[in-house]
Design an enzyme around this catalytic site. Structure first.
Site, PDB file in Angstrom:
ATOM      1  N   LYS A   1     -16.190 -22.775  28.112  1.00 20.03           N
ATOM      2  CA  LYS A   1     -16.415 -23.690  27.003  1.00 20.03           C
ATOM      3  C   LYS A   1     -16.630 -24.893  27.578  1.00 20.03           C
ATOM      4  CE  LYS A   1     -14.683 -26.398  24.205  1.00 20.03           C
ATOM      5  NZ  LYS A   1     -15.446 -27.636  24.165  1.00 20.03           N
TER       6      LYS A   1
ATOM      7  N   GLU B   1      -7.024 -29.888  36.100  1.00 21.54           N
ATOM      8  CA  GLU B   1      -7.464 -31.126  36.816  1.00 21.54           C
ATOM      9  C   GLU B   1      -7.530 -32.141  35.861  1.00 21.54           C
ATOM     10  OE1 GLU B   1      -9.273 -33.755  37.861  1.00 21.54           O
ATOM     11  OE2 GLU B   1     -11.344 -32.525  38.292  1.00 21.54           O
TER      12      GLU B   1
ATOM     13  N   CYS C   1     -13.169 -38.983  37.017  1.00 25.16           N
ATOM     14  CA  CYS C   1     -11.558 -38.562  36.835  1.00 25.16           C
ATOM     15  C   CYS C   1     -10.938 -39.506  38.135  1.00 25.16           C
ATOM     16  CB  CYS C   1     -11.068 -37.155  36.904  1.00 25.16           C
ATOM     17  SG  CYS C   1     -11.719 -36.186  38.122  1.00 25.16           S
TER      18      CYS C   1
ATOM     19  N   GLU D   1      -5.830 -44.499  31.882  1.00 29.01           N
ATOM     20  CA  GLU D   1      -7.136 -44.349  32.428  1.00 29.01           C
ATOM     21  C   GLU D   1      -8.486 -45.044  31.357  1.00 29.01           C
ATOM     22  OE1 GLU D   1      -8.311 -40.221  32.335  1.00 29.01           O
ATOM     23  OE2 GLU D   1      -9.251 -40.193  34.197  1.00 29.01           O
TER      24      GLU D   1
HETATM   25  P1  NAI Z   1     -10.764 -33.830  26.252  1.00 29.60           P
HETATM   26  O1  NAI Z   1      -9.585 -33.463  27.242  1.00 29.60           O
HETATM   27  O2  NAI Z   1     -10.142 -33.793  24.888  1.00 29.60           O
HETATM   28  O3  NAI Z   1     -11.814 -32.749  26.376  1.00 29.60           O
HETATM   29  C1  NAI Z   1     -12.121 -31.895  27.587  1.00 29.60           C
HETATM   30  C2  NAI Z   1     -12.364 -30.712  27.280  1.00 29.60           C
HETATM   31  O4  NAI Z   1     -11.171 -29.926  26.438  1.00 29.60           O
HETATM   32  C3  NAI Z   1     -13.503 -30.454  26.055  1.00 29.60           C
HETATM   33  O5  NAI Z   1     -14.119 -29.517  26.577  1.00 29.60           O
HETATM   34  C4  NAI Z   1     -12.774 -30.252  25.035  1.00 29.60           C
HETATM   35  O6  NAI Z   1     -13.736 -29.646  23.946  1.00 29.60           O
HETATM   36  C5  NAI Z   1     -11.755 -29.400  25.273  1.00 29.60           C
HETATM   37  N1  NAI Z   1     -10.484 -29.360  24.396  1.00 29.60           N
HETATM   38  C6  NAI Z   1     -10.066 -30.540  23.492  1.00 29.60           C
HETATM   39  N2  NAI Z   1      -8.997 -30.340  22.924  1.00 29.60           N
HETATM   40  C7  NAI Z   1      -8.572 -29.072  23.386  1.00 29.60           C
HETATM   41  C8  NAI Z   1      -7.606 -28.186  22.894  1.00 29.60           C
HETATM   42  N3  NAI Z   1      -6.666 -28.557  22.157  1.00 29.60           N
HETATM   43  N4  NAI Z   1      -7.704 -26.880  23.480  1.00 29.60           N
HETATM   44  C9  NAI Z   1      -8.315 -26.567  24.565  1.00 29.60           C
HETATM   45  N5  NAI Z   1      -9.381 -27.512  24.812  1.00 29.60           N
HETATM   46  C10 NAI Z   1      -9.489 -28.659  24.259  1.00 29.60           C
HETATM   47  O7  NAI Z   1     -11.168 -35.087  26.447  1.00 29.60           O
HETATM   48  P2  NAI Z   1     -12.131 -36.224  25.654  1.00 29.60           P
HETATM   49  O8  NAI Z   1     -11.509 -36.300  24.150  1.00 29.60           O
HETATM   50  O9  NAI Z   1     -13.625 -35.818  25.872  1.00 29.60           O
HETATM   51  O10 NAI Z   1     -11.992 -37.623  26.492  1.00 29.60           O
HETATM   52  C11 NAI Z   1     -10.937 -38.570  25.857  1.00 29.60           C
HETATM   53  C12 NAI Z   1     -10.230 -38.996  27.247  1.00 29.60           C
HETATM   54  O11 NAI Z   1      -9.933 -38.066  28.117  1.00 29.60           O
HETATM   55  C13 NAI Z   1     -11.472 -39.900  28.078  1.00 29.60           C
HETATM   56  O12 NAI Z   1     -11.592 -41.409  27.558  1.00 29.60           O
HETATM   57  C14 NAI Z   1     -10.716 -39.883  29.554  1.00 29.60           C
HETATM   58  O13 NAI Z   1      -9.774 -40.858  29.658  1.00 29.60           O
HETATM   59  C15 NAI Z   1      -9.978 -38.616  29.461  1.00 29.60           C
HETATM   60  N6  NAI Z   1     -11.134 -37.595  30.163  1.00 29.60           N
HETATM   61  C16 NAI Z   1     -10.834 -37.197  31.619  1.00 29.60           C
HETATM   62  C17 NAI Z   1     -11.537 -36.460  32.175  1.00 29.60           C
HETATM   63  C18 NAI Z   1     -11.126 -35.984  33.695  1.00 29.60           C
HETATM   64  O14 NAI Z   1     -12.057 -35.531  34.503  1.00 29.60           O
HETATM   65  N7  NAI Z   1     -10.022 -36.409  34.149  1.00 29.60           N
HETATM   66  C19 NAI Z   1     -12.783 -35.874  31.741  1.00 29.60           C
HETATM   67  C20 NAI Z   1     -12.847 -36.065  30.233  1.00 29.60           C
HETATM   68  C21 NAI Z   1     -12.046 -37.056  29.415  1.00 29.60           C
END
Ligand code: NAI
Ligand code: MG
Length: 794
Positions: free
Chosen positions: A192, A266, A300, A397
């Protein structure tokens, strides 16, 4: 204009990369994509879709399907059907497939790089030179693991069907990190991608099918968080691998608790970038550029917390600001830019709000006064100086091109500031003194440390975090194990829990009453009365009261954890020293073998022969881990740069152990011994029904030179004490062997500090069977691998 004037200005004209092929690919699909299931595009069964945008302009790029429950079911069924045949292929055949995927990526590198830049907003220079080549390298590397799987992982089998959920910051690279190891080792995948950036995943699936990847092996279901949640909750998925926010990581941990799904997370970070006063300052300034302005800071492991030694702080800041003012922000397809667009307006607002808050909390704002593109989601390179270590911008972050800076005086203060974070993903250390840099690297709570470098990645070098940055590693041998499960555990049957027998009246016994024998708790090297001052009777299967043990409570657990924390010296003791102590425990147990055997027989009702065999096996197991203490070692990786990466197993810290109900001595030893061999300190809760073998063990520990606090033992209710351990934020990991409900509870309650859990889901282990009960299966769970990158200097 004179030549001299050109030199003065050194201005670049735009050098745009052509996007006609990428646009042509979108046009061929009429700007509309279904899911990629079972080898082809499939419309969403709900008919619902959403738009994906171009961050640099705000224009709509394509319509994507929203994955519904029916879509996820369809994809998982396809993956399930393909998994058996895929796993049965000889490793060499899978290696050929992965090799074909690597070649395919290289053949289409330009197209993938451009689609990625348009869809994500990142500079094409980065997708072309970093994201896509690293992704190809990942497939090459993992083609190799497939090739040698039958010899290197002969005692493991694939996990099965894997659900993978990835973020938008490195859409294609994260796909490679997830898909390559999963497929290489015989799993099939439902991926996904992130809702902002699904295009390169769809492109990859299409190209992979054309390159001959069998239908169903890789499926892509697009959608938002809800679609991800459907995958997480799916009953026929064996593992979830997630990269993204800590918030969603926590949610996934809770939702998969007790399901038996394997899980790797991660998550986020707030990684320190430490500059000592003897660092190569210009090198370190360039390092900051790569640490926090690479990929618009949406990384990240971004070095987002600058810790600069006081003496050089003004000079360092001056040079950093000067360098910042030469960075160019522009259109992603312009090959001369340093920074492109932020992925989406919602992320841009988040960055703006956090920077505002930083200023409100007292930080000084520095922003490069550079030309900014019009329209789209752009944010300038930013530095917040003079932040307080407790302020929001120093702890949260930001996930944007914003560094925060603080100063420190001594190396100890640097380490303390660096580790003052709930995260533990990466760190970067800058010093020309090798001893200082390595000493600091060893003490940083981080899964990856770069010495005089930053943001280096390679498929052979494991990547992943500690603490709230998640668990599991991607890449290398450690990463391969995340997609495998032990053969020896496949035959485990649900455990029959022993009854807690009731005491029967001692009818007609007129002998001498035995002297009061209430075993206390064992905390910090001393026998301690339980806080509640309650005890419970331990009764034999025939109803005879064998003794009393203290009824430990939450307060006793807190005391034991504090004692274990205070015994941190054990983690830095030499492996030789730890081995000696394990052998010494074995020796002392051996001299009292008969007494322990009699106790086991009385408690459990097993024959004296069986009881003696359990004691003998316990002695042998202690020897095993004495042996391993100085032999379970790391690796020296040779990534493609001049230098090495040291993969070092590190202790987890304080580990709770909920011992199995059966095998009261051997179960306890089988779990505690590997943990202490690897330098952990333990708070153990012995078998609830049969704790006396563990309480008798106090005197063995006291005579075996085990330092105070290394092994603490609290008797009482496994559920109650397990709850206290699972919710304790200074407990770094929790091992639980017992009922399926206990496993579920431990996994669910571990979310507070995202502690590592190791549970058996109510399956009984045959502790006498060495293949099931000892060795690397346990040692691997007793450590985290830290990778320290050491490029060679000039
Ligand atoms: P997110 O964690 O919501 O998204 C990452 C993935 O998880 C996306 O594919 C999303 O569709 C999916 N997802 C979201 N809710 C889910 C759920 N309940 N169950 C399963 N999958 C789910 O991150 P988002 O909202 O895009 O970004 C928000 C903040 O998260 C950013 O500002 C950043 O601080 C952090 N982030 C950190 C990342 C990293 O690599 N450490 C990557 C992306 C975001
Ligand atoms: Mg997009």
């Amino acid at each position: 204009m004179s030549v001299a004037k050109y030199f003065d200005e050194m201005s670049y004209g735009p050098a745009p990369e052509a996007d006609s092929e990428a646009r042509g690919w979108l046009a061929r699909h009429e700007g509309k994509f279904g899911h990629f299931i079972n080898g082809g595009f499939t419309p969403s069964q709900s008919g619902k879709s959403f738009d994906t945008f171009e961050p640099a302009t705000g224009a709509v790029l394509a319509k994507l399907a929203i994955g519904s429950k029916a879509d996820v079911d369809h994809a998982v069924a396809a993956a399930r059907k393909a998994q058996g045949p895929w796993a049965k292929l000889p490793g060499h055949a899978r290696a050929r497939h992965l090799y074909a995927l690597a070649r395919m990526i290289q053949r289409h590198a330009r197209l993938i790089a451009v689609v990625e830049a348009i869809d994500n907003g990142k500079p094409v220079r980065e997708t072309r030179d970093i994201d896509i080549p690293l992704a190809a390298r990942h497939f090459y590397h993992h083609a190799g693991w497939a090739q040698i799987q039958d010899t290197e992982f002969s005692d493991h089998i694939p996990v099965g069907v894997v659900g993978q959920i990835i973020p938008w910051n490195f859409p294609f690279l994260m796909l490679a990190w997830k898909v390559a190891p999963a497929l290489a080792l015989g799993n099939t995948v439902v991926l996904k991608p992130a809702e902002f950036t699904s295009l390169t995943a769809l492109l990859f699936a299409e190209l992979a099918a054309a390159a001959g990847l069998p239908a169903g092996v890789l499926n892509v279901v697009t959608g938002e968080g809800e679609t991800g949640a459907l995958l997480v909750d799916h009953g026929d998925v064996d593992k979830i691998a997630f990269t993204g926010s800590t918030e969603v990581g926590r949610l996934i941990r809770e939702r998969t608790a007790g399901s038996g799904k394997s899980l790797t997370l991660e998550l986020g970070g707030k990684s320190p970038f430490i500059v000592f006063d003897d660092a190569d300052i210009d090198g370190a300034v360039e390092g900051v550029v790569d640490a926090i302005w690479f990929n618009q800071g949406q990384v990240c492991c971004a070095g987002s917390r600058l810790l600069v030694q006081e003496g050089i702080a003004p000079l360092f800041q001056e040079r950093l600001l000067r360098r910042m003012s030469t960075l160019r922000v522009g259109q992603p397809l312009d090959k001369c830019i340093d920074m492109g667009a932020i992925v989406a307006p919602v992320q841009l607002s988040r960055i703006e709000a956090l920077v505002k808050q930083g200023v409100a909390e007292g930080a000084t704002l520095h922003q490069a006064q550079i030309e900014m593109p019009q329209g789209g989601s752009f944010y300038p390179p930013t530095l917040l100086s003079g932040v307080q270590s407790s302020s929001t911008v120093a702890t949260e972050e930001i996930f944007g091109p914003v560094a925060v800076s603080m100063t420190f005086r001594t190396p100890d203060e640097a380490i303390q500031l660096a580790n003052n974070s709930r995260y533990g993903l990466a760190a970067s250390v800058w010093s020309e003194t090798i001893g200082l840099a390595l000493n600091v690297a060893a003490k940083l709570a981080a899964g990856v440390v770069w010495v005089n470098a930053t943001n280096l990645f390679d498929a052979a070098v494991g990547f992943g975090g500690k603490r709230e940055s998640g668990f599991g590693r991607e890449g290398g041998r450690e990463g391969a194990y995340e997609y495998l499960k032990p053969k020896a555990w496949q035959g485990r049957k649900p455990r029959a829990m022993p009854a807690l027998p009731a005491a029967k009246p001692a009818a007609g016994e007129f002998g001498m009453p035995s002297l009061d024998r209430t075993a206390k708790l064992y905390v910090g090297g001393k026998q301690a009365r339980p806080d509640g001052n309650y005890s419970r009777s331990i009764v034999s299967p025939k109803g005879k009261v064998l003794g009393e043990v203290g009824e430990g409570n939450r307060k006793d657990i807190r005391n034991a954890v504090a004692a274990a924390q205070a015994a941190a010296g054990w983690s830095s003791a030499t492996a030789h020293n730890r081995a000696q102590i394990l052998y010494y425990i074995a020796e002392n147990l051996s001299s009292r073998a008969d007494e322990f055997a009699a106790r086991i027989a009385a408690m459990t009702g097993v024959s004296s022969g069986k009881a003696a065999a359990e004691v003998e096996a316990s002695i042998e197991r202690l020897f095993t881990y004495g042996a391993w203490a100085d032999k379970y070692e790391g690796a020296v990786h040779v990534p493609p740069l001049r230098g090495v990466a040291l993969a070092m197993p590190e202790s987890l810290g304080v580990v709770g152990v909920l011992c199995p109900p059966e095998a009261p001595l051997l179960g306890f030893i089988s779990l505690v011994a590997p943990l202490i061999a690897m330098g952990n300190r333990v708070v153990a809760v012995p078998s609830e029904a049969h704790p006396l073998a563990a309480t008798d063990f106090y005197s063995i520990l006291e005579t075996s030179d085990v330092p105070a606090g290394v092994i603490n033992i609290v008797t009482g209710s496994t559920d109650e004490l397990g709850k206290a351990l699972a919710t304790h934020n200074d407990v770094d990991a929790l091992w639980a062997f017992g009922t399926a409900e206990l496993s579920a509870m431990v996994e669910k309650l571990s979310v507070g500090n995202l502690k590592r859990t190791f549970v058996d889901h109510g399956k009984a282990t045959d502790w006498m069977n060495r293949a099931e009960a000892e060795g690397a299966l346990y040692l691997r769970r007793a450590v985290d691998v830290k990778n320290i990158w050491i490029p060679y200097g000039e």
